[in-house]
Write a protein that holds these residues in place. Structure first.
Motif, PDB file in Angstrom:
ATOM      1  N   GLN A 221      68.574  44.245  43.064  1.00 15.33           N
ATOM      2  CA  GLN A 221      67.227  44.564  43.529  1.00 15.33           C
ATOM      3  C   GLN A 221      67.208  44.813  45.035  1.00 15.33           C
ATOM      4  O   GLN A 221      66.533  45.722  45.516  1.00 15.33           O
ATOM      5  CB  GLN A 221      66.252  43.430  43.177  1.00 15.33           C
ATOM      6  CG  GLN A 221      66.007  43.274  41.699  1.00 15.33           C
ATOM      7  CD  GLN A 221      65.422  44.520  41.083  1.00 15.33           C
ATOM      8  OE1 GLN A 221      64.479  45.102  41.594  1.00 15.33           O
ATOM      9  NE2 GLN A 221      65.999  44.957  39.982  1.00 15.33           N
ATOM     10  N   CYS A 222      67.966  44.018  45.790  1.00 17.82           N
ATOM     11  CA  CYS A 222      68.038  44.196  47.243  1.00 17.82           C
ATOM     12  C   CYS A 222      68.645  45.551  47.598  1.00 17.82           C
ATOM     13  O   CYS A 222      68.137  46.266  48.470  1.00 17.82           O
ATOM     14  CB  CYS A 222      68.848  43.083  47.889  1.00 17.82           C
ATOM     15  SG  CYS A 222      68.020  41.473  47.930  1.00 17.82           S
ATOM     16  N   VAL A 223      69.719  45.903  46.904  1.00 18.90           N
ATOM     17  CA  VAL A 223      70.374  47.190  47.166  1.00 18.90           C
ATOM     18  C   VAL A 223      69.418  48.341  46.851  1.00 18.90           C
ATOM     19  O   VAL A 223      69.269  49.282  47.640  1.00 18.90           O
ATOM     20  CB  VAL A 223      71.686  47.325  46.352  1.00 18.90           C
ATOM     21  CG1 VAL A 223      72.219  48.737  46.380  1.00 18.90           C
ATOM     22  CG2 VAL A 223      72.721  46.353  46.884  1.00 18.90           C
ATOM     23  N   GLY A 224      68.743  48.257  45.708  1.00 22.41           N
ATOM     24  CA  GLY A 224      67.789  49.305  45.340  1.00 22.41           C
ATOM     25  C   GLY A 224      66.644  49.420  46.332  1.00 22.41           C
ATOM     26  O   GLY A 224      66.232  50.531  46.702  1.00 22.41           O
ATOM     27  N   LEU A 225      66.143  48.287  46.783  1.00 30.98           N
ATOM     28  CA  LEU A 225      65.038  48.299  47.743  1.00 30.98           C
ATOM     29  C   LEU A 225      65.483  48.840  49.096  1.00 30.98           C
ATOM     30  O   LEU A 225      64.744  49.585  49.744  1.00 30.98           O
ATOM     31  CB  LEU A 225      64.470  46.886  47.884  1.00 30.98           C
ATOM     32  CG  LEU A 225      63.084  46.731  48.470  1.00 30.98           C
ATOM     33  CD1 LEU A 225      62.067  47.627  47.772  1.00 30.98           C
ATOM     34  CD2 LEU A 225      62.635  45.280  48.357  1.00 30.98           C
ATOM     35  N   ARG A 226      66.709  48.499  49.516  1.00 33.76           N
ATOM     36  CA  ARG A 226      67.232  49.050  50.773  1.00 33.76           C
ATOM     37  C   ARG A 226      67.348  50.572  50.691  1.00 33.76           C
ATOM     38  O   ARG A 226      67.024  51.287  51.636  1.00 33.76           O
ATOM     39  CB  ARG A 226      68.596  48.452  51.091  1.00 33.76           C
ATOM     40  CG  ARG A 226      68.530  47.100  51.711  1.00 33.76           C
ATOM     41  CD  ARG A 226      69.908  46.654  52.225  1.00 33.76           C
ATOM     42  NE  ARG A 226      69.908  45.228  52.398  1.00 33.76           N
ATOM     43  CZ  ARG A 226      70.541  44.372  51.618  1.00 33.76           C
ATOM     44  NH1 ARG A 226      71.259  44.795  50.602  1.00 33.76           N
ATOM     45  NH2 ARG A 226      70.489  43.084  51.847  1.00 33.76           N
ATOM     46  N   MET A 227      67.843  51.063  49.547  1.00 32.18           N
ATOM     47  CA  MET A 227      67.978  52.518  49.378  1.00 32.18           C
ATOM     48  C   MET A 227      66.609  53.188  49.403  1.00 32.18           C
ATOM     49  O   MET A 227      66.425  54.228  50.052  1.00 32.18           O
ATOM     50  CB  MET A 227      68.717  52.828  48.074  1.00 32.18           C
ATOM     51  CG  MET A 227      70.186  52.465  48.127  1.00 32.18           C
ATOM     52  SD  MET A 227      71.084  52.632  46.566  1.00 32.18           S
ATOM     53  CE  MET A 227      70.618  54.238  45.998  1.00 32.18           C
ATOM     54  N   THR A 228      65.639  52.595  48.710  1.00 32.48           N
ATOM     55  CA  THR A 228      64.283  53.149  48.702  1.00 32.48           C
ATOM     56  C   THR A 228      63.703  53.156  50.104  1.00 32.48           C
ATOM     57  O   THR A 228      63.083  54.150  50.527  1.00 32.48           O
ATOM     58  CB  THR A 228      63.382  52.323  47.752  1.00 32.48           C
ATOM     59  OG1 THR A 228      63.938  52.380  46.447  1.00 32.48           O
ATOM     60  CG2 THR A 228      61.965  52.866  47.728  1.00 32.48           C
ATOM     61  N   ASN A 229      63.894  52.059  50.832  1.00 28.37           N
ATOM     62  CA  ASN A 229      63.383  51.990  52.201  1.00 28.37           C
ATOM     63  C   ASN A 229      64.030  53.056  53.080  1.00 28.37           C
ATOM     64  O   ASN A 229      63.353  53.687  53.900  1.00 28.37           O
ATOM     65  CB  ASN A 229      63.619  50.605  52.802  1.00 28.37           C
ATOM     66  CG  ASN A 229      62.410  49.713  52.689  1.00 28.37           C
ATOM     67  OD1 ASN A 229      61.362  50.133  52.203  1.00 28.37           O
ATOM     68  ND2 ASN A 229      62.545  48.483  53.125  1.00 28.37           N
TER      69      ASN A 229
ATOM     70  N   SER B 198      59.790  46.054  53.107  1.00 30.51           N
ATOM     71  CA  SER B 198      60.608  45.255  54.026  1.00 30.51           C
ATOM     72  C   SER B 198      60.322  43.767  53.839  1.00 30.51           C
ATOM     73  O   SER B 198      61.234  42.937  53.865  1.00 30.51           O
ATOM     74  CB  SER B 198      60.344  45.661  55.475  1.00 30.51           C
ATOM     75  OG  SER B 198      60.760  46.994  55.681  1.00 30.51           O
ATOM     76  N   VAL B 199      59.047  43.425  53.640  1.00 33.91           N
ATOM     77  CA  VAL B 199      58.688  42.024  53.388  1.00 33.91           C
ATOM     78  C   VAL B 199      59.299  41.558  52.068  1.00 33.91           C
ATOM     79  O   VAL B 199      59.880  40.469  51.988  1.00 33.91           O
ATOM     80  CB  VAL B 199      57.151  41.849  53.376  1.00 33.91           C
ATOM     81  CG1 VAL B 199      56.752  40.472  52.875  1.00 33.91           C
ATOM     82  CG2 VAL B 199      56.579  42.103  54.763  1.00 33.91           C
ATOM     83  N   LYS B 200      59.201  42.395  51.026  1.00 29.35           N
ATOM     84  CA  LYS B 200      59.804  42.048  49.730  1.00 29.35           C
ATOM     85  C   LYS B 200      61.306  41.835  49.870  1.00 29.35           C
ATOM     86  O   LYS B 200      61.876  40.913  49.275  1.00 29.35           O
ATOM     87  CB  LYS B 200      59.562  43.160  48.707  1.00 29.35           C
ATOM     88  CG  LYS B 200      58.176  43.244  48.166  1.00 29.35           C
ATOM     89  CD  LYS B 200      58.111  44.393  47.153  1.00 29.35           C
ATOM     90  CE  LYS B 200      56.705  44.812  46.860  1.00 29.35           C
ATOM     91  NZ  LYS B 200      56.670  46.001  45.992  1.00 29.35           N
TER      92      LYS B 200
ATOM     93  N   ILE C 102      53.954  51.403  52.820  1.00 23.25           N
ATOM     94  CA  ILE C 102      54.916  51.129  51.745  1.00 23.25           C
ATOM     95  C   ILE C 102      56.203  50.547  52.312  1.00 23.25           C
ATOM     96  O   ILE C 102      56.736  49.556  51.796  1.00 23.25           O
ATOM     97  CB  ILE C 102      55.200  52.413  50.931  1.00 23.25           C
ATOM     98  CG1 ILE C 102      53.969  52.792  50.109  1.00 23.25           C
ATOM     99  CG2 ILE C 102      56.423  52.246  50.041  1.00 23.25           C
ATOM    100  CD1 ILE C 102      54.032  54.176  49.507  1.00 23.25           C
ATOM    101  N   VAL C 103      56.716  51.127  53.382  1.00 21.37           N
ATOM    102  CA  VAL C 103      57.953  50.639  53.992  1.00 21.37           C
ATOM    103  C   VAL C 103      57.764  49.221  54.521  1.00 21.37           C
ATOM    104  O   VAL C 103      58.635  48.361  54.359  1.00 21.37           O
ATOM    105  CB  VAL C 103      58.437  51.600  55.103  1.00 21.37           C
ATOM    106  CG1 VAL C 103      59.531  50.968  55.939  1.00 21.37           C
ATOM    107  CG2 VAL C 103      58.920  52.909  54.494  1.00 21.37           C
ATOM    108  N   ALA C 104      56.616  48.954  55.139  1.00 19.21           N
ATOM    109  CA  ALA C 104      56.353  47.611  55.656  1.00 19.21           C
ATOM    110  C   ALA C 104      56.324  46.592  54.519  1.00 19.21           C
ATOM    111  O   ALA C 104      56.916  45.507  54.618  1.00 19.21           O
ATOM    112  CB  ALA C 104      55.040  47.588  56.430  1.00 19.21           C
TER     113      ALA C 104
END
Length: 133
Positions: free
Chosen positions: A44-52, A86-88, A81-83
């Motif tokens: 999930q972290c990797v996916g969220l980093r890529m999305t960000n 980033s919190v998530k 959305i990015v903010a």
């Protein structure tokens, strides 16, 4: 020793001479569950980093377009959305670190159990048993 007395009492209460084996199985199962959870969190972290990263590139492109009405509104939404993402991500990373700590503790408990005849001589484990008993 008091620890052996407690173990003997626990064995009598559990009506099993295999209490140590049951405890070891429990810690091994919980460790496996936490490892699976850690893998899920890592993904999930990797996916969220890529999305960000993609969203930040899009923000840069939108900023390059200038001050058009539609672009400004989209840009504001993207920044929000990015903010939020980033919190998530920070929360997920904290969960991941906590999970790794739990895995390490369970690994050390299992190692202690394998080294000692009366596997769970740690006061922390005895305290854990008092809460789960």
């Amino acid at each position: 020793m008091a620890t052996f007395e407690i173990l003997d009492q626990l064995t009598k209460v559990a009506d099993s001479s295999r209490l140590q084996d049951c405890m070891k199985v429990w810690f091994v199962q919980k460790r496996a569950e936490e490892k699976a959870f850690a893998g899920f969190l890592r993904d999930q972290c990797v996916g969220l980093r890529m999305t960000n990263s993609k969203n930040q590139m899009l923000i840069a492109k939108l900023e390059a377009l200038g001050e058009r009405g539609d672009v400004v509104r989209c840009l504001d939404h993207m920044r929000e959305i990015v903010a939020r993402d980033s919190v998530k991500l920070r929360v997920l990373e904290q969960l991941l670190v906590g999970t790794h700590v739990g895995i390490g503790l369970k690994d050390s408990y299992v190692a202690d159990m394998e080294e000692n005849e009366y596997g769970f001589m740690s006061p922390g484990i005895l305290l854990l048993l008092s809460f789960h008993g």
